[in-house]
Design a protein around this motif. Structure first.
Motif, PDB file in Angstrom:
ATOM      1  N   GLN A  52     128.965  41.813   2.141  1.00  0.00           N
ATOM      2  CA  GLN A  52     128.117  41.976   3.320  1.00  0.00           C
ATOM      3  C   GLN A  52     128.713  41.171   4.471  1.00  0.00           C
ATOM      4  OE1 GLN A  52     126.372  44.213   2.164  1.00  0.00           O
ATOM      5  NE2 GLN A  52     126.485  43.621   0.013  1.00  0.00           N
ATOM      6  N   VAL A  53     129.077  41.854   5.538  1.00  0.00           N
ATOM      7  CA  VAL A  53     129.747  41.171   6.651  1.00  0.00           C
ATOM      8  C   VAL A  53     128.948  41.316   7.942  1.00  0.00           C
ATOM      9  CG1 VAL A  53     132.041  41.461   5.664  1.00  0.00           C
ATOM     10  CG2 VAL A  53     131.143  43.221   7.191  1.00  0.00           C
ATOM     11  N   ILE A  54     129.154  40.371   8.828  1.00  0.00           N
ATOM     12  CA  ILE A  54     128.522  40.412  10.145  1.00  0.00           C
ATOM     13  C   ILE A  54     129.644  40.580  11.171  1.00  0.00           C
ATOM     14  CG2 ILE A  54     127.052  39.183  11.794  1.00  0.00           C
ATOM     15  CD1 ILE A  54     126.192  37.420   9.379  1.00  0.00           C
ATOM     16  N   PRO A  55     129.662  41.668  11.928  1.00  0.00           N
ATOM     17  CA  PRO A  55     130.696  41.821  12.961  1.00  0.00           C
ATOM     18  C   PRO A  55     130.337  41.014  14.199  1.00  0.00           C
ATOM     19  CG  PRO A  55     129.280  43.752  12.907  1.00  0.00           C
ATOM     20  CD  PRO A  55     128.771  42.831  11.841  1.00  0.00           C
ATOM     21  N   ILE A  73     132.221  37.772   9.799  1.00  0.00           N
ATOM     22  CA  ILE A  73     131.839  36.552   9.082  1.00  0.00           C
ATOM     23  C   ILE A  73     130.808  36.916   8.009  1.00  0.00           C
ATOM     24  CG2 ILE A  73     132.295  34.930  10.974  1.00  0.00           C
ATOM     25  CD1 ILE A  73     129.231  34.929  11.487  1.00  0.00           C
ATOM     26  N   HIS A  75     127.306  35.343   5.717  1.00  0.00           N
ATOM     27  CA  HIS A  75     126.285  34.291   5.636  1.00  0.00           C
ATOM     28  C   HIS A  75     126.658  33.309   4.529  1.00  0.00           C
ATOM     29  CE1 HIS A  75     123.276  35.570   8.464  1.00  0.00           C
ATOM     30  NE2 HIS A  75     123.095  36.744   7.902  1.00  0.00           N
ATOM     31  N   SER A  76     126.239  32.066   4.700  1.00  0.00           N
ATOM     32  CA  SER A  76     126.372  31.089   3.619  1.00  0.00           C
ATOM     33  C   SER A  76     125.346  31.414   2.538  1.00  0.00           C
ATOM     34  CB  SER A  76     126.105  29.671   4.147  1.00  0.00           C
ATOM     35  OG  SER A  76     126.954  29.408   5.231  1.00  0.00           O
ATOM     36  N   PRO A  78     122.128  31.230   0.349  1.00  0.00           N
ATOM     37  CA  PRO A  78     120.816  30.698   0.749  1.00  0.00           C
ATOM     38  C   PRO A  78     120.550  29.317   0.159  1.00  0.00           C
ATOM     39  CG  PRO A  78     120.619  32.978   0.023  1.00  0.00           C
ATOM     40  CD  PRO A  78     122.013  32.538  -0.315  1.00  0.00           C
ATOM     41  N   PHE A  80     117.707  26.961   1.597  1.00  0.00           N
ATOM     42  CA  PHE A  80     116.702  26.543   2.569  1.00  0.00           C
ATOM     43  C   PHE A  80     115.613  25.748   1.858  1.00  0.00           C
ATOM     44  CE2 PHE A  80     118.681  30.429   4.081  1.00  0.00           C
ATOM     45  CZ  PHE A  80     119.078  30.052   5.360  1.00  0.00           C
TER      46      PHE A  80
ATOM     47  N   ARG B 131     121.754  36.290   1.660  1.00  0.00           N
ATOM     48  CA  ARG B 131     121.112  36.554   2.950  1.00  0.00           C
ATOM     49  C   ARG B 131     121.778  37.787   3.555  1.00  0.00           C
ATOM     50  NH1 ARG B 131     120.993  32.559   8.243  1.00  0.00           N
ATOM     51  NH2 ARG B 131     120.058  34.118   9.633  1.00  0.00           N
ATOM     52  N   VAL B 132     120.982  38.731   4.041  1.00  0.00           N
ATOM     53  CA  VAL B 132     121.576  40.004   4.474  1.00  0.00           C
ATOM     54  C   VAL B 132     121.259  40.401   5.913  1.00  0.00           C
ATOM     55  CG1 VAL B 132     121.627  40.894   2.108  1.00  0.00           C
ATOM     56  CG2 VAL B 132     119.644  41.384   3.560  1.00  0.00           C
ATOM     57  N   ASP B 133     120.431  39.641   6.629  1.00  0.00           N
ATOM     58  CA  ASP B 133     120.103  40.066   7.991  1.00  0.00           C
ATOM     59  C   ASP B 133     121.356  40.063   8.869  1.00  0.00           C
ATOM     60  OD1 ASP B 133     119.196  37.138   7.397  1.00  0.00           O
ATOM     61  OD2 ASP B 133     119.807  37.104   9.485  1.00  0.00           O
ATOM     62  N   THR B 135     123.788  41.917   8.670  1.00  0.00           N
ATOM     63  CA  THR B 135     125.013  42.253   7.929  1.00  0.00           C
ATOM     64  C   THR B 135     125.118  43.757   7.666  1.00  0.00           C
ATOM     65  OG1 THR B 135     124.123  42.155   5.685  1.00  0.00           O
ATOM     66  CG2 THR B 135     124.772  40.060   6.680  1.00  0.00           C
ATOM     67  N   PHE B 166     116.541  38.624   2.883  1.00  0.00           N
ATOM     68  CA  PHE B 166     117.289  38.286   1.674  1.00  0.00           C
ATOM     69  C   PHE B 166     117.259  39.460   0.694  1.00  0.00           C
ATOM     70  CE2 PHE B 166     115.815  34.444   3.608  1.00  0.00           C
ATOM     71  CZ  PHE B 166     116.892  33.584   3.513  1.00  0.00           C
TER      72      PHE B 166
END
Lengths: 90, 249
Positions: A52-55, A73, A75-76, A78, A80, B131-133, B135, B166
């Protein structure tokens, strides 16, 4: 309808041959191999199984007006804290 | 003081004979005072023929999906039914949710789960917790196409402040009674796939979720890992998923 397995294998082969390695812009670590192409105003990513990537547009040291770079990038994991509602919370 | 007893929620829809075999195995991994609550999603006739108690019948079309992600499979009804059962069983301090093809491997599974939960100082442990938001996660993108999802997310994220989403694997999650009860009381406002709904709501209710980490390699969504049981056990697995062959062999 589920996509036939052989079609999935062909797609995987195309990604392997013609794709490129996606790297995390922050860490430099390889995320996955993916085939990217543009079509009718959108960028399509083929592959990325299970990743799962974030552009995002990358920072540039000098102002350049003729090109921009988009990186990826993740996400790290979870982690929290427990934050229970206070009595005043809805 | 919190009770250490675990309620193992086994979700199945197989024939009574297959259920008997499944329960026979799980009983080896469930020392008293922990107990097994069978959550049955098969036919009512088969449910009546199952001798095991306690058992509850889940009569919900949203559980009986074939294409789970596209049809947005739900455990909401299951949670609500279990909550009713829990009211008469205050001794259960924790709940472990496993599907019929989730195979326990270590005799002290319960002790390990409780210890890991305390070590992580967590309320919920799950497999493949990410975590998927924002993405490329396919379930997340699928739900974004429903405008109700963004509204719901905005509403529930007021406490934490950030609209995080998530994903967590549906089988093999371990819950404190408090966290399980809180989720069961709320339920879905509209169809949301359980692997997104459960961890996302739990996080925004203030609970701490942690991933099983090294145990994830023994959990996969597809296939049949029956032949890997010995290797998995030697490699440190607590459980293995999916194991299907034993049902029919």
């Amino acid at each position: 309808m589920k996509r036939p397995r052989f079609l999935r294998s062909i797609l995987d082969g195309l990604v392997y041959v013609f794709g490129s390695d996606l790297k995390d812009s922050r860490t430099g670590e390889k995320i996955a191999r993916s085939l990217m192409f543009c079509w009718r105003g959108h960028i399509y990513l083929i592959g990325l199984h299970g990743k799962q990537v974030i552009p995002q547009f990358l920072p540039q040291e000098k102002p350049q007006f003729w090109k921009r770079k988009i990186g990826f990038i993740c996400h790290s994991p979870p982690d929290f804290p427990h934050e229970p509602f206070s009595k005043s919370s809805p | 003081m919190k009770s250490e007893a675990i309620c193992y929620l086994l979700l199945a829809h197989q024939s009574p004979a297959e259920i008997e075999r499944m329960l026979e195995r799980w009983h080896l991994f469930c020392p008293s005072p922990s107990q097994i609550l069978l959550c049955y999603g098969g036919s009512l006739e088969d449910f009546d023929r199952i001798r095991h108690t306690p058992k509850i019948f889940i009569d919900d079309g949203r559980l009986r999906t074939r294409d789970h992600q596209r049809e947005k499979q739900s455990y909401t009804h299951l949670f609500q039914k279990v909550l009713i059962w829990l009211q008469a069983h205050p001794e259960c301090g924790y709940l472990y949710l496993a599907e019929y093809d989730h195979w326990p491997l270590v005799k002290d599974l319960g002790r390990r789960l409780v210890e890991r939960l305390h070590f992580e100082n967590a309320d919920i442990l799950g497999h493949e917790l990410i975590r998927v938001d924002q993405t490329s996660h396919p379930y997340y993108l699928y739900h974004l196409s429903d405008p109700r999802f963004s509204s719901w997310l905005k509403e529930i994220s007021q406490h934490r402040g950030e609209e995080m989403v998530f994903s967590m694997f549906g089988s093999g999650s371990f819950w404190t009674r408090e966290a399980f009860t809180a989720i069961g009381k709320i339920g879905e406002p509209f169809p949301i796939y359980l692997e997104l709904f459960l961890p996302t709501l739990a996080h925004h209710l203030g609970f701490r979720l942690r991933d099983f980490q090294e145990q994830n390699r023994f959990i996969s969504a597809k296939g049949d890992r029956y032949r890997e049981i010995d290797i998995a056990l030697k490699s440190g697995a607590w459980t293995l998923h999916p194991v299907k062959t034993w049902m029919t062999s």
